[in-house]
Design a protein around this motif. Structure first.
Motif, PDB file in Angstrom:
ATOM      1  N   ILE A   1      37.747  35.425  45.421  1.00  0.00           N
ATOM      2  CA  ILE A   1      38.940  35.453  44.578  1.00  0.00           C
ATOM      3  C   ILE A   1      39.102  34.064  43.968  1.00  0.00           C
ATOM      4  O   ILE A   1      39.302  33.078  44.677  1.00  0.00           O
TER       5      ILE A   1
ATOM      6  N   LEU B   1      41.518  35.425  38.555  1.00  0.00           N
ATOM      7  CA  LEU B   1      42.911  35.680  38.214  1.00  0.00           C
ATOM      8  C   LEU B   1      43.389  34.607  37.245  1.00  0.00           C
ATOM      9  O   LEU B   1      43.567  33.448  37.623  1.00  0.00           O
TER      10      LEU B   1
ATOM     11  N   VAL C   1      39.882  32.493  48.754  1.00  0.00           N
ATOM     12  CA  VAL C   1      40.573  32.110  47.524  1.00  0.00           C
ATOM     13  C   VAL C   1      40.150  30.691  47.134  1.00  0.00           C
ATOM     14  O   VAL C   1      40.259  29.757  47.925  1.00  0.00           O
TER      15      VAL C   1
ATOM     16  N   ILE D   1      49.504  36.443  45.102  1.00  0.00           N
ATOM     17  CA  ILE D   1      48.224  36.900  45.656  1.00  0.00           C
ATOM     18  C   ILE D   1      48.439  37.620  46.983  1.00  0.00           C
ATOM     19  O   ILE D   1      47.760  38.608  47.287  1.00  0.00           O
TER      20      ILE D   1
ATOM     21  N   HIS E   1      46.862  40.977  48.628  1.00  0.00           N
ATOM     22  CA  HIS E   1      45.828  40.360  49.443  1.00  0.00           C
ATOM     23  C   HIS E   1      44.837  41.379  49.999  1.00  0.00           C
ATOM     24  O   HIS E   1      43.612  41.200  49.906  1.00  0.00           O
TER      25      HIS E   1
ATOM     26  N   ASP F   1      41.365  31.732  41.881  1.00  0.00           N
ATOM     27  CA  ASP F   1      42.761  31.612  41.454  1.00  0.00           C
ATOM     28  C   ASP F   1      42.839  30.632  40.281  1.00  0.00           C
ATOM     29  O   ASP F   1      42.772  29.419  40.464  1.00  0.00           O
TER      30      ASP F   1
ATOM     31  N   LEU G   1      42.667  42.922  47.135  1.00  0.00           N
ATOM     32  CA  LEU G   1      41.723  41.959  46.575  1.00  0.00           C
ATOM     33  C   LEU G   1      40.607  41.643  47.567  1.00  0.00           C
ATOM     34  O   LEU G   1      39.438  41.545  47.194  1.00  0.00           O
TER      35      LEU G   1
END
Length: 371
Positions: free
Chosen positions: A139, A7, A266, A125, A129, A141, A132
């Motif tokens: 993930i 992302l 994440v 996010i 959530h 970030d 994803l």
């Protein structure tokens, strides 16, 4: 191999996307804007950032070949406004490149490595959530400062000046000025970002830390204007400006202590992980390297849980010691006379001047300056 979403497609996200795709993972690289896109920034690509770019297969000759706008930097002027200064050349070369150009270069590198690009705004996010987590194994970030914790603010403007009117010695030098109006840790700058036969394009700006900024009871635009009118170098240049763009402000997420860079699936990198230098505000080198190391954490792990632990370990090994050293040095600078004293010492001690310059440029770690 894993399905991974990154992302944010700034330097951190593009670095992660590049290395993950090169490792054989399926990578979707999402950004809220279509490329090429601008980003308000100081545009400096430090000596440390030049080294970090090599991990993505981008070398100085590639910058010169692929960047439509850039200025090569071979020295730094460090000064106190209208007072003492020191000019130190560097054997190694850095760059100033408008982020419109620089970020697009990195984005194309990531896409060519195999990332699938997508334009979508994911500001929260948690809102996405479930989607994803069900669609991706990891993930990353890399959404920048807005996903981190902003603790500094800066503003920059582009000025165009005739080359004939600009001091030739500074066409390849970055000028950095401490100024009491910006606080003990704040500073202003004059960076050339493009030089052609007719014009030099300058990035002129100021950066302040929020804890000091809040004491000034003013706004960042007023601080910028006060610096421009107060500093003799900017004041003289302003009278020579052929054209200019309005100043734009932007936040910074500089280092913080006891930092956690991962939670669940994440993994935070770059500005989202508060990896920006706590003294200079430079974030590109650590952003690019964080993309490399988060890839290593995933590649060496057999599960997202283990990868999360490994990314936190790699952060603590490769980033935390020097960021903490920078924070410690920042805490020493409680009085404005320290800036003047430092430059006075640099003028009398060449080895010290070179060490400070190369530390400021990101090649010498802060921890080497501490006793």
């Amino acid at each position: 191999m894993s399905k991974i979403v990154v992302l944010g497609a700034g330097p951190a996200g593009c670095s992660a996307g590049y290395h993950l795709a090169k490792s054989g993972h399926q990578v979707m690289l999402i950004d809220k804007d279509c490329f090429p896109r601008d980003k308000t920034c100081g545009d400096g690509v430090s000596l440390g950032s030049v080294q970090a770019l090599s991990t993505m297969g981008i070398y100085p000759q590639d910058i010169k070949r692929l960047a439509s706008e850039y200025a090569q930097i071979d020295g730094f002027l460090l000064g106190v406004s209208n007072d003492i200064s020191h000019l130190c050349p560097t054997e190694l070369k850095g760059y100033c490149i408008p982020r419109f150009v620089f970020d697009n270069l990195l984005y194309e590198k990531a896409i060519n490595a195999g990332c699938v690009g997508r334009t979508q705004r994911i500001s929260d996010i948690q809102r996405y959530h479930q989607e994803l987590n069900s669609d991706f194994d990891y993930i990353i970030d890399a959404r920048g400062v807005y996903a981190g914790e902003a603790n500094a603010i800066a503003i920059r403007a582009y000025w165009n000046i005739k080359v004939a009117d600009f001091p030739k010695i500074y066409l390849s030098k970055a000028q950095i000025y401490f100024d009491k109006t910006l606080g003990v840790n704040g500073y202003g700058w004059i960076f050339p970002v493009t030089v052609d036969s007719e014009l030099v394009k300058l990035n002129v700006g100021v950066g302040v830390w929020i804890d000091e900024y809040q004491k000034n009871n003013t706004n960042i635009i007023r601080l910028f204007n006060e610096f421009v009118q107060r500093n003799q170098a900017t004041k003289e240049l302003l009278s020579l400006v052929v054209s200019q763009q309005k100043p734009k402000a932007y936040p910074l997420a500089t280092a913080k202590r006891a930092n956690t860079v991962t939670y669940g699936k994440v993994f935070k990198i770059g500005d989202a992980a508060n990896l920006t230098d706590p003294l200079t505000g430079e974030g590109i080198a650590n952003a690019i390297l964080s993309g490399l190391y988060v890839t290593q954490a995933i590649n060496m792990s057999t599960s997202p849980e283990l990868a999360s632990e490994n990314w936190q370990r790699l952060y603590q090994l490769y980033f935390e010691p020097d960021l903490d050293a920078g924070l410690q040095i920042k805490s020493f600078r409680k009085f404005s006379f320290i800036n003047k004293l430092l430059i006075w010492l640099m003028n009398r001690n060449k080895p010290l001047a070179e060490q400070v310059t190369y530390t400021f440029a990101g090649l010498i770690p802060y921890k080497r300056l501490l006793p």
